[in-house]
Structures are given as structure tokens and as C-alpha cells.
Scaffold this motif. Structure first.
Motif: not given
Ligand SMILES: [Ca+2]
Length: 530
Positions: A116-122
Motif C-alpha cells: 500500500a505504501s507504494y501503490v496508494t501514492p501511485a
């Protein structure tokens, strides 16, 4: 009208196909004078409507609008299965930025669980997000699929990413009438291995790849897990929390100040050598365990196993570079979780991963005792078979570089799962294989001091590598020193910042002495060669 063209075989260089199809789509749909993809005006709701119930490359799509929650805008979730059992998911943002972001998995996969820490900003930046379970369903600590399902083992090893990409590209074409202008991959741990696997075996698939803490040397690090577990399981070898704390304190006492500031973090890793630390000074008198203030000979053997390279018979790639001592071995996400199990090695993640690997890839016996499986390299055929499936150790990535693509490597300096030194080893071999000039033009490597496996630990664990990669790919702006920050686990507020230095540089404190406020600011640190 384009669906037949988009059915690309696995071996087809998808990026080239996508480029060719993009040109066709632009011809059909109209294009800007400079040939770029027109801005997208299809909303997530419209995309969901366009895809609902459609069958693409044999996969029937289910769609649902996911309402906004906790900082995540609403999006269209597209789910499907590529026969026989490769489940994938595509998240379509409110406003598409025209680009694709493939999020890698973790452990032995088995579920769709993008980090989630990568996907949410993307997603908030407008990327279309792609993820999969890699072709089998189980918990991420189980390799049971590999014992009985050859195709599932191939999908896990290298085939799931190009297979899912083919379907994802076709899905985006249906949803938007356009293919992505750029496609990126980011993953950590096994996701980092998937990243390097794509670089090495599908060099035309992505325009940019971020490999974090890559589990690239499967034979080597699993062998190292087995080696360390055996030393911990040996009589007197168990490491309690107190013993781990004793070791970590010794490292901090000798190495913390070597980076210009006593802050509980050893940023100058290269200077903190075993000779400097001199762990032998902790030896219990006589070598037997006499309490929490010393280490027995059996416990010193664990430290030696940890800090030395593991070298196995067979391929030169069947190896693992030993860890540097960090002074943060006692962080809850470090040795306790990964290595020692706080005195119970069979509860540690490294034990569990090597155990399922012995049972399903090497001994091929669900009843095998991994701690009695010795030596690790006894079955050369099994090692080579596992390497052929899972190892992403090929250093010659010229096909990837020559396609114009960019690679960013990242590793947490306090990673107790996978050795940062192994990633440094791959980076050095890659530079040797492609040449320094080519490597400098196309690859970067960062180590984030005191950061645990993928995230966590006392160090600054958050860096937006995706934006750095995108700027590099789309504007030619090569990343140099980047920004890293530590966020409060509860509030999300930034608690301190650091420069993220290009390896082998480290952030040296150059601010005013005894200034707690200055110590929290990245501007007080200078990337410095060891
Ligand atoms: Ca320090």
C-alpha cells in the motif's frame, strides 16, 4: 477492433508491441502533433462501465467502484483470472495519467497484496495499478505449489509478470482507447526479484523498474537462511532478545559516531567492519553461556555466519554476501522477526522460508527436516532447477539498457531478511557487465541507513522513487541524491528527513553540534564517500 492484435504471445517484447499498437490507436483516435498520447478524459466510473463483464484474452472481468477512504481516492477495481489460476487486479484511477504501474508481490506470493505504501501514492498520481497473485493461492510463507504444479512454479518464477502485462495492456486499451505511454514496475523483496527478473528476461516490457531489497539470488539467500538457522539451532546458539540487544549495543558503541553524529544509527556502514566492532570482546569467559552480558562460542558462531559470505557448490551465482553489523539488530523488525525468533529459531521468518524451500524445491518431501538437510548444495540438479525458475542473477542487462529503460535499486541498510551487501554485489557485477558509463546513464543504487526489510526501523524509510524514475524516463532528468523521510506511524507526519545517498555514499552529519532540531533536517547531512 484492436483486441486481436493485442493478443501477444509470452515471448513477444510487449513494450515494442505496445508502441506499435499505440501508433495504430493514435492513428485511429487522433493524436497530438508531437505524437504523445492525448490526455485521458475517461473517468474511473466510465472505465468500470466499459469493462464490466468483458472477456479479454480469455479472462472475464469483474468491476467494482471502490469508494474513497483514508486518503485514497475512489477508483475502479478490475478483477480477472487468466486460466488456470492466475488472478490479477487492475485499479483505474479517477483521472488516468496515461501510465501503467505494476506492483510486485512478496514472499512466495499466493494473494493479490500490492504494498500500500507504494501503490496508494501511485494511484493518487493517476497511474493505472496492476498486481497479481502470480498464479497460485496460499499464504506467502508456503511454496507448496512448487512441489506439484510445474506451471505455477514457472509463473511464480518469471512468467506471471509478462502474462499479466499482456492482459493489462489490452484491458487499458479497451477502457481508454489508448495504451499506456509508459509502463513501470516497482516491488520489494520477492517483488524486487520480480523487478530484476523483468529487467533480465523481459527487457522490453517496462520503461522503468524499481527493485527494492531484491530477493534476486534465491539459491544463495535461501542457503544462507538454512546456514544461519542451523547455527541458531545448535546447542547454546539461540539468541534471546537480551543477547541481540547486547550485540547491537556493542556495534552502536563502536560505530555510531563514525558518521558524525551519535543518533543510534550507523550510517557509515563501510567503516563499521568486524575488526572495528570486535565482537569477540563479548565472549563469555570459557566460551559457555554464562548470562546476558556475554556471548557463548555457539552464539559467536551465529554472528560469524551472519557476517560472512555463503558459498555453495555449482554455479558462481550460488552465493550470498554476508551482512554488515548495523547496531540496530535489536529493532523488532530486524533479528527478532527475521533471524532469531527471540530464542526460538523455528518462529523466525528466515527459518520458515528456507524450510518450505527445502520441502518443496530441494528435498521435494513435505516431511523433510530442513535443519537436518545438509549440505545445502547436495542436490545440484535441484539447485539448478530452482535457479532456472527463480534466480535473477544475470548481470548483463544490456538488452534492458539498450531499450532506453532505467533501473533504480534500493535497499534498507538494516535489512535482516536480505543482505544489502548482496544487492551491492549484484550492482557491482552489473556495472562490470555493461560498463561503468552505460550503468551510470541507466541505473542507480541507494542504501537507506537503518531501514528494515522494505520499510520500518529507525531510519528514514520513505522515498518517492517512482517520481524520480518517471522524471528520468520522461524528461531525461537523472536522479542523484534523493529525499528520504521518517513518518510517524500513527499520524503520518514527517518526524525527520535525510538525504538518500547514491551508493557507496552515506549521509554524514555536517550540521551544528548538539542541536537536536538540526539533526532532524536533511540539510544537516552531506552525502559522503566512505
Ligand atoms: Ca550515527
Amino acid at each position: 477492433m484492436h483486441s486481436g492484435l493485442l493478443k501477444t504471445p509470452l515471448a513477444t517484447p510487449t513494450k515494442l508491441v505496445a508502441a506499435a499498437l499505440g501508433a495504430l490507436l493514435l492513428t485511429a483516435c487522433g493524436s497530438d502533433d508531437d505524437g504523445t498520447v492525448p490526455s485521458q478524459t475517461v473517468s474511473s466510473q466510465q472505465a468500470c462501465d466499459a469493462l464490466s463483464g468483458k472477456t479479454i484474452a480469455g479472462a472475464t472481468l469483474a468491476t467494482t467502484m471502490v469508494p474513497a477512504s483514508a486518503g485514497v481516492a475512489s477508483y475502479c477495481k478490475v478483477s480477472g483470472t487468466i486460466a488456470p489460476a492466475l488472478n490479477f487486479e487492475i485499479r483505474l484511477p479517477q483521472t488516468w495519467n496515461g501510465k501503467l504501474y505494476y506492483a510486485g508481490g512478496g514472499g512466495y506470493n499466493g494473494a493479490i497484496a500490492p504494498q500500500a505504501s507504494y501503490v496508494t501514492p501511485a494511484l493518487s498520481q493517476g497511474y493505472a495499478i496492476v498486481a497479481s497473485d502470480s498464479g497460485h493461492q496460499d499464504n506467502g510463507l508456503s511454496a507448496n505449489f512448487a512441489l506439484t504444479d510445474t506451471f505455477a512454479a514457472q509463473l511464480f518464477g518469471s512468467l506471471s509478470v509478462p502474462t499479466v502485462m499482456s492482459t493489462a495492456l489490452e484491458t487499458l486499451a479497451v477502457a481508454y482507447g489508448a495504451l499506456p505511454s509508459k509502463s513501470y514496475f516497482e516491488g520489494c523483496s520477492n517483488g524486487g526479484r520480480e523487478a530484476l527478473m523483468a529487467v533480465q528476461r523481459s527487457p522490453n516490457l517496462f520503461d522503468g523498474v524499481i527493485a527494492r531489497a531484491p530477493a534476486y539470488n534465491w539459491v544463495g539467500f535461501m542457503g544462507q537462511f538454512n546456514r544461519t538457522a542451523k547455527t541458531l539451532a545448535a546447542p547454546g546458539g539461540a539468541f534471546s532478545a537480551a543477547k541481540t540487544g547486547l550485540l547491537a549495543k556493542r556495534v552502536r558503541d563502536t560505530c555510531d559516531a563514525l558518521d558524525g553524529i551519535v543518533d543510534g544509527v550507523v550510517s557509515n556502514r563501510a567503516a563499521c567492519t568486524p575488526a572495528v566492532v570486535n565482537v569477540a570482546a563479548l565472549r563469555c569467559a570459557g566460551g559457555a553461556d554464562t548470562g546476558d552480558t556475554c556471548l557463548s562460542d555457539a552464539q559467536l558462531a551465529v554472528v560469524t555466519s551472519w557476517t560472512t559470505d555463503a558459498v555453495f557448490t555449482g554455479s558462481a551465482t550460488f552465493r550470498n554476501a554476508g551482512w554488515s553489523l548495523t547496531g540496530n539488530e535489536d529493532d523488532p523488525g530486524a533479528w527478532a522477526a527475521w533471524t532469531t525468533g527471540n530464542g526460538n529459531v523455528t518462529a523466525a521468518l528466515q527459518y520458515l522460508f528456507q524450510d518450505t524451500t527445502v520441502k518443496n524445491y530441494l528435498a521435494r518431501d513435505p516431511a523433510a527436516n530442513s535443519l537436518a538437510y545438509s549440505p545445502w548444495d547436495q542436490n545440484q540438479n535441484a539447485l539448478y532447477a530452482m535457479a532456472a525458475l527463480n534466480d535473477a542473477t544475470n548481470a548483463d542487462i544490456r538488452p534492458f539498457i539498450n531499450s532506453g529503460a532505467k533501473l533504480i535499486l534500493w535497499h534498507g541498510g538494516n535489512d535482516s531478511a536480505l543482505s544489502p551487501n548482496s544487492t551491492a554485489e549484484y550492482y557491482a557485477k552489473m556495472r562490470g557487465a555493461v560498463g561503468a558509463a552505460s550503468a551510470d546513464a541507466s541505473t542507480r543504487f541507494y542504501i537507506a541507513p537503518a531501514v528494515d526489510h522494505c520499510a520500518g526501523g529507525p531510519g528514514a524509510d520513505t522515498s518517492d522513487l517512482l517520481t524520480a524514475l518517471d522524471q528520468w524516463v520522461t524528461k531525461g532528468t537523472a536522479p542523484s541524491t534523493l529525499a528520504a523521510e521518517k513518518r510517524d506511524a500513527t499520524s503520518g507526519a514527517t518526524t525527520f528527513t535525510r538525504p538518500l545517498c547514491q551508493y557507496p555514499q552515506y549521509p554524514r552529519y555536517t550540521g551544528p553540534a548538539n542541536d537536536a532540531a538540526a539533526a532532524k533536517l536533511a540539510t544537516s547531512y552531506t552525502c559522503t564517500s566512505p
